[in-house]
Motif scaffolding. Structure first.
Motif, PDB file in Angstrom:
ATOM      1  N   THR A 299      38.495  71.921  49.726  1.00 41.64           N
ATOM      2  CA  THR A 299      37.066  71.675  49.909  1.00 41.64           C
ATOM      3  C   THR A 299      36.201  73.001  49.947  1.00 41.64           C
ATOM      4  O   THR A 299      36.301  73.741  51.193  1.00 41.64           O
ATOM      5  CB  THR A 299      36.658  70.575  50.787  1.00 41.64           C
ATOM      6  N   ILE A 300      35.787  73.383  48.951  1.00 41.56           N
ATOM      7  CA  ILE A 300      35.035  74.755  49.092  1.00 41.56           C
ATOM      8  C   ILE A 300      33.471  74.577  49.044  1.00 41.56           C
ATOM      9  O   ILE A 300      32.716  73.839  48.208  1.00 41.56           O
ATOM     10  CB  ILE A 300      35.409  75.547  47.874  1.00 41.56           C
ATOM     11  N   GLY A 301      32.734  75.200  49.939  1.00 43.83           N
ATOM     12  CA  GLY A 301      31.269  75.364  49.991  1.00 43.83           C
ATOM     13  C   GLY A 301      30.983  76.374  49.261  1.00 43.83           C
ATOM     14  O   GLY A 301      31.581  77.398  49.169  1.00 43.83           O
ATOM     15  N   LEU A 302      29.705  76.199  48.435  1.00 43.57           N
ATOM     16  CA  LEU A 302      29.449  77.385  47.542  1.00 43.57           C
ATOM     17  C   LEU A 302      28.057  77.829  47.891  1.00 43.57           C
ATOM     18  O   LEU A 302      26.930  76.971  48.194  1.00 43.57           O
ATOM     19  CB  LEU A 302      29.182  76.606  46.221  1.00 43.57           C
ATOM     20  N   GLU A 303      27.657  79.021  48.389  1.00 39.91           N
ATOM     21  CA  GLU A 303      26.669  79.472  49.180  1.00 39.91           C
ATOM     22  C   GLU A 303      26.168  80.958  48.829  1.00 39.91           C
ATOM     23  O   GLU A 303      26.871  81.648  48.084  1.00 39.91           O
ATOM     24  CB  GLU A 303      26.782  79.376  50.773  1.00 39.91           C
ATOM     25  N   CYS A 304      24.817  81.161  48.730  1.00 40.63           N
ATOM     26  CA  CYS A 304      24.414  82.628  48.740  1.00 40.63           C
ATOM     27  C   CYS A 304      23.475  82.875  49.694  1.00 40.63           C
ATOM     28  O   CYS A 304      22.666  82.051  50.328  1.00 40.63           O
ATOM     29  CB  CYS A 304      23.745  82.549  47.007  1.00 40.63           C
ATOM     30  N   GLY A 305      23.280  84.076  50.094  1.00 38.43           N
ATOM     31  CA  GLY A 305      22.320  84.622  50.644  1.00 38.43           C
ATOM     32  C   GLY A 305      21.985  86.080  50.571  1.00 38.43           C
ATOM     33  O   GLY A 305      22.831  86.709  50.444  1.00 38.43           O
ATOM     34  N   TYR A 417      22.260  65.444  54.878  1.00 37.48           N
ATOM     35  CA  TYR A 417      22.803  66.307  55.721  1.00 37.48           C
ATOM     36  C   TYR A 417      23.581  65.774  56.939  1.00 37.48           C
ATOM     37  O   TYR A 417      23.230  64.873  57.442  1.00 37.48           O
ATOM     38  CB  TYR A 417      21.618  67.295  56.727  1.00 37.48           C
ATOM     39  N   GLY A 418      24.771  66.176  57.273  1.00 45.72           N
ATOM     40  CA  GLY A 418      25.528  65.553  58.126  1.00 45.72           C
ATOM     41  C   GLY A 418      26.426  64.584  57.849  1.00 45.72           C
ATOM     42  O   GLY A 418      27.335  64.122  58.462  1.00 45.72           O
ATOM     43  N   GLU A 419      26.448  64.228  56.410  1.00 49.10           N
ATOM     44  CA  GLU A 419      27.218  63.228  55.937  1.00 49.10           C
ATOM     45  C   GLU A 419      28.736  63.969  55.386  1.00 49.10           C
ATOM     46  O   GLU A 419      28.642  65.034  55.073  1.00 49.10           O
ATOM     47  CB  GLU A 419      26.843  62.708  54.564  1.00 49.10           C
ATOM     48  N   LEU A 428      26.512  67.392  45.604  1.00 47.93           N
ATOM     49  CA  LEU A 428      25.262  68.068  46.153  1.00 47.93           C
ATOM     50  C   LEU A 428      25.083  67.710  47.697  1.00 47.93           C
ATOM     51  O   LEU A 428      25.374  66.570  48.047  1.00 47.93           O
ATOM     52  CB  LEU A 428      24.074  67.513  45.426  1.00 47.93           C
ATOM     53  N   LEU A 429      25.018  68.512  48.618  1.00 46.56           N
ATOM     54  CA  LEU A 429      24.507  68.263  49.834  1.00 46.56           C
ATOM     55  C   LEU A 429      23.238  68.889  50.326  1.00 46.56           C
ATOM     56  O   LEU A 429      23.025  70.315  50.072  1.00 46.56           O
ATOM     57  CB  LEU A 429      25.749  68.906  50.781  1.00 46.56           C
ATOM     58  N   CYS A 430      22.382  68.151  50.981  1.00 47.79           N
ATOM     59  CA  CYS A 430      21.038  68.390  51.293  1.00 47.79           C
ATOM     60  C   CYS A 430      21.039  69.355  52.693  1.00 47.79           C
ATOM     61  O   CYS A 430      21.599  68.786  53.777  1.00 47.79           O
ATOM     62  CB  CYS A 430      20.062  67.335  51.456  1.00 47.79           C
ATOM     63  N   THR A 431      20.706  70.518  52.482  1.00 42.56           N
ATOM     64  CA  THR A 431      20.796  71.640  53.557  1.00 42.56           C
ATOM     65  C   THR A 431      19.568  72.564  53.155  1.00 42.56           C
ATOM     66  O   THR A 431      19.051  72.712  52.167  1.00 42.56           O
ATOM     67  CB  THR A 431      21.863  72.533  53.497  1.00 42.56           C
ATOM     68  N   PRO A 432      19.255  73.394  54.107  1.00 42.63           N
ATOM     69  CA  PRO A 432      18.331  74.319  54.254  1.00 42.63           C
ATOM     70  C   PRO A 432      18.939  75.415  53.215  1.00 42.63           C
ATOM     71  O   PRO A 432      20.128  75.434  53.047  1.00 42.63           O
ATOM     72  CB  PRO A 432      17.895  74.836  55.356  1.00 42.63           C
ATOM     73  N   THR A 440      26.673  76.220  58.141  1.00 44.46           N
ATOM     74  CA  THR A 440      27.289  75.304  59.098  1.00 44.46           C
ATOM     75  C   THR A 440      27.268  73.868  58.778  1.00 44.46           C
ATOM     76  O   THR A 440      28.053  73.225  59.228  1.00 44.46           O
ATOM     77  CB  THR A 440      25.911  75.475  60.230  1.00 44.46           C
ATOM     78  N   ALA A 441      26.168  73.503  57.877  1.00 52.50           N
ATOM     79  CA  ALA A 441      26.151  72.162  57.412  1.00 52.50           C
ATOM     80  C   ALA A 441      27.352  71.990  56.375  1.00 52.50           C
ATOM     81  O   ALA A 441      27.965  70.763  56.539  1.00 52.50           O
ATOM     82  CB  ALA A 441      24.949  71.819  56.726  1.00 52.50           C
ATOM     83  N   MET A 442      27.847  72.934  55.342  1.00 55.04           N
ATOM     84  CA  MET A 442      28.850  72.622  54.675  1.00 55.04           C
ATOM     85  C   MET A 442      30.293  72.386  55.247  1.00 55.04           C
ATOM     86  O   MET A 442      30.865  71.480  54.808  1.00 55.04           O
ATOM     87  CB  MET A 442      28.910  73.562  53.320  1.00 55.04           C
ATOM     88  N   VAL A 443      30.308  73.312  56.508  1.00 59.12           N
ATOM     89  CA  VAL A 443      31.750  73.103  56.988  1.00 59.12           C
ATOM     90  C   VAL A 443      31.792  71.817  57.947  1.00 59.12           C
ATOM     91  O   VAL A 443      32.450  70.980  57.818  1.00 59.12           O
ATOM     92  CB  VAL A 443      32.039  74.339  57.850  1.00 59.12           C
ATOM     93  N   GLY A 444      30.401  71.463  58.231  1.00 61.54           N
ATOM     94  CA  GLY A 444      30.375  70.019  58.964  1.00 61.54           C
ATOM     95  C   GLY A 444      30.471  68.861  58.051  1.00 61.54           C
ATOM     96  O   GLY A 444      31.018  67.791  58.544  1.00 61.54           O
ATOM     97  N   SER A 445      30.464  69.149  56.849  1.00 64.20           N
ATOM     98  CA  SER A 445      30.568  68.091  55.831  1.00 64.20           C
ATOM     99  C   SER A 445      32.049  68.173  55.004  1.00 64.20           C
ATOM    100  O   SER A 445      32.262  67.461  54.237  1.00 64.20           O
ATOM    101  CB  SER A 445      29.573  67.899  54.826  1.00 64.20           C
ATOM    102  N   GLY A 446      32.970  68.996  55.737  1.00 66.14           N
ATOM    103  CA  GLY A 446      34.226  69.092  55.326  1.00 66.14           C
ATOM    104  C   GLY A 446      34.824  70.218  54.767  1.00 66.14           C
ATOM    105  O   GLY A 446      35.908  70.262  54.479  1.00 66.14           O
TER     106      GLY A 446
END
Length: 538
Positions: A299-305, A417-419, A428-432, A440-446
């Motif tokens: 389960t891979i989170g996709l993030e940019c910063g 968020y949090g689901e 799709l996951l609602c996060t800032p 933090t949120a994506m890891v909390g979602s699995g």
């Protein structure tokens, strides 16, 4: 010879400078000559035709802004002549098909992970300590000092050795500083610690939201078990946390040790029990060993910063192709950062497998934007000074490039968020958009791993999930080599294709998931954790 300009989508009326361009320079591009009006730094955009005030600016095939002043052909786009604008979306207009990538090369590949009783597979084996309320942060820090020094036997870092040698020199000592040769007592598990500023003092909804997030961390397959500290009187009561965990996984048998300070009494009594009980639990968790698992268990989170003007044409599209490969293999990927999906809503809604998911996505986007506007701001304020300096001058422009991380596969679900996410495919996951809050949120979602692209450089990591840092350009990879794992700059220079980079990335993912490669964030012990308080956070 390297190209000087690139047009991302055939319908675009702007192009990206791949190198620095000088005023007066004439570039032959797409069958015509373009005279550069003013000096243009690489990563910034030029107009491919004359634009009058109010004209639509198209990039990535979508509206990313409107001209606020006349821009001549070959002229630089900037915050002085462009303002944020995006198309309004009311619902699904069509169903977008998907060309499933060829996965013959990968379908029989596995990674060596930690199998949990609920069927999930971790890429790490972590015993996690955290408080339900900030009042227990000090006790968590005491436990961190105890367990890291006495249980994990960490090696001294170079800064400690440097300081020791300086002190020894001042004292006239001849002692030679050297790294500790002591081996870890337990080789098959890590202990990690989370602190936060929540759990009490805010609105009750914040505590319930935090409970869901912490429950998600416990349920994450990278976690073998947890030690939880409670003061006793806080908003985030133990039962609220237990209810949140039960909602995620009603049949969970994962060991969780919970301590209530006000019930136990003295700090000494509580910490003595924590140390004894947790030591025994960690001994059991250390017996779990890595065994092969199919790539569908990722389960891979996709993030940019710290994004730049190249992120949307090198690093992010590479993540997109990688995500498509993974979803075709039955794995799960997560695209979040809702403020950075502004302007590409129509495509995302049209990619939703179920109409209800598209409706929920738009509802969450509208809610989020309203909270921002009510606070006196707007999504147009999302690009940071660093983003703007490197060519991302509107939120829609930034968003169109950021969304490339999600590839082209169908969207199987939309979560708030949090689901906790358990549906294979792109979610799709609602996060800032904030780097740490989102990760933090994506890891909390699995998410049991996160792919994180950056064009400017950011050291973000996570306590329980590997964070793979991907640079959009080779200059950054050289300059900040201590934080970058993968360099996609070869796409910009034409040395590599996006497909070639995606293959390299998937191979790297397998090695990290198997524990054969440590990410740079892990080497730096970068363990960031920031919950999102559901107020305004961009």
């Amino acid at each position: 010879m390297q190209k000087k300009l690139i047009k991302v989508n055939p319908s675009d009326n702007v192009a990206v400078a791949l190198v620095n361009l000088a005023a007066g320079e004439v570039i032959h591009f797409e069958g015509e000559n373009i005279t550069i009006i003013t000096d243009v730094k690489m990563k910034h955009k030029i107009a491919l035709n004359d634009l009058n005030t109010g004209d639509r600016i198209i990039m990535y095939g979508v509206l990313v802004g409107k001209a606020s002043a006349k821009i001549e052909k070959g002229g630089l786009l900037s915050t002085l002549n462009v303002k944020h604008e995006s198309d309004k979306v009311t619902g699904k207009t069509e169903t977008i098909g998907w060309d499933v990538p060829n996965i013959d090369k990968w379908k029989d590949r596995t990674f060596n992970g930690y199998h949990r009783e609920d069927g999930q597979v971790g890429t790490e084996n972590v015993w996690l300590f955290f408080p339900l309320v900030f009042c227990e942060n000090r006790n968590i820090e005491i436990l961190k000092d105890i367990f890291e020094k006495e249980l994990m036997k960490p090696k001294e870092n170079d800064y400690q050795l440097l300081l020791r040698s300086l002190v020894s020199s001042e004292n006239g000592s001849t002692e030679v500083a050297g790294k500790s040769a002591e081996a870890d007592l337990f080789n098959n598990i890590e202990v990690k610690f989370i602190t936060h500023q929540g759990g009490c003092g805010g609105i009750r909804q914040d505590s319930h939201s935090l409970a869901k997030l912490l429950a998600g961390y416990v349920n994450n397959p990278n976690v073998a078990g947890a030690t939880v500290l409670s003061l006793g009187c806080q908003n985030l009561q133990i039962q609220i946390f237990k209810d949140a965990l039960h909602e995620i996984n009603p049949t969970s048998t994962k060991p969780i040790l919970i301590y209530d300070q006000q019930q136990i009494g003295t700090i000494e009594a509580m910490l003595s029990s924590v140390v004894k009980d947790t030591f025994e639990a960690i001994k059991e968790a250390n017996k779990i060993e890595r065994t092969p698992a199919p790539l569908s268990k990722l389960t891979i989170g996709l993030e940019c910063g710290g994004s730049d003007g190249f992120s949307g044409i090198s690093a992010n599209p590479t993540l997109g192709v990688t995500s498509d490969l993974l979803t075709a293999l039955g794995a799960t990927t997560i695209l979040s950062e809702f403020p950075e999906l502004c302007g590409v809503e129509q495509e995302l809604v049209n990619r939703c497998v179920e109409d209800e998911a598209g409706v929920r996505f738009l509802e969450l986007m509208k809610w989020y934007e309203k909270t921002v506007v009510d606070a006196g701001s707007g999504f147009d304020m999302n690009p940071s000074p660093g983003n703007i300096k490197d060519g991302l001058i509107t939120d829609a422009m930034k968003s169109a490039g950021a969304a490339k991380k999600g590839g082209t596969s169908p969207i199987v679900g939309v979560s708030d968020y949090g689901e906790y996410i358990s549906k294979p495919g792109l979610n799709l996951l609602c996060t800032p958009g904030n780097d740490v809050e989102c990760t933090t949120a994506m890891v909390g979602s699995g998410a049991n791993m996160v792919l994180f692209t950056t064009g400017l450089g950011t050291p973000t990591g996570n306590p329980i999930a590997p964070v793979v840092k991907v640079s959009s350009n080779s200059e950054l990879a050289r300059k900040m080599s201590d934080i970058i794992d993968i360099d996609t700059g070869g796409i910009i220079t034409g040395e590599k294709t996006i497909d070639e980079m995606a293959d390299e990335m998937l191979e790297f993912i397998i090695n990290v998931a198997s524990g054969e490669i440590k990410t740079k964030a892990a080497i730096l012990n970068q363990n960031d954790f920031i919950p999102w308080k559901r107020g305004v956070s961009l």
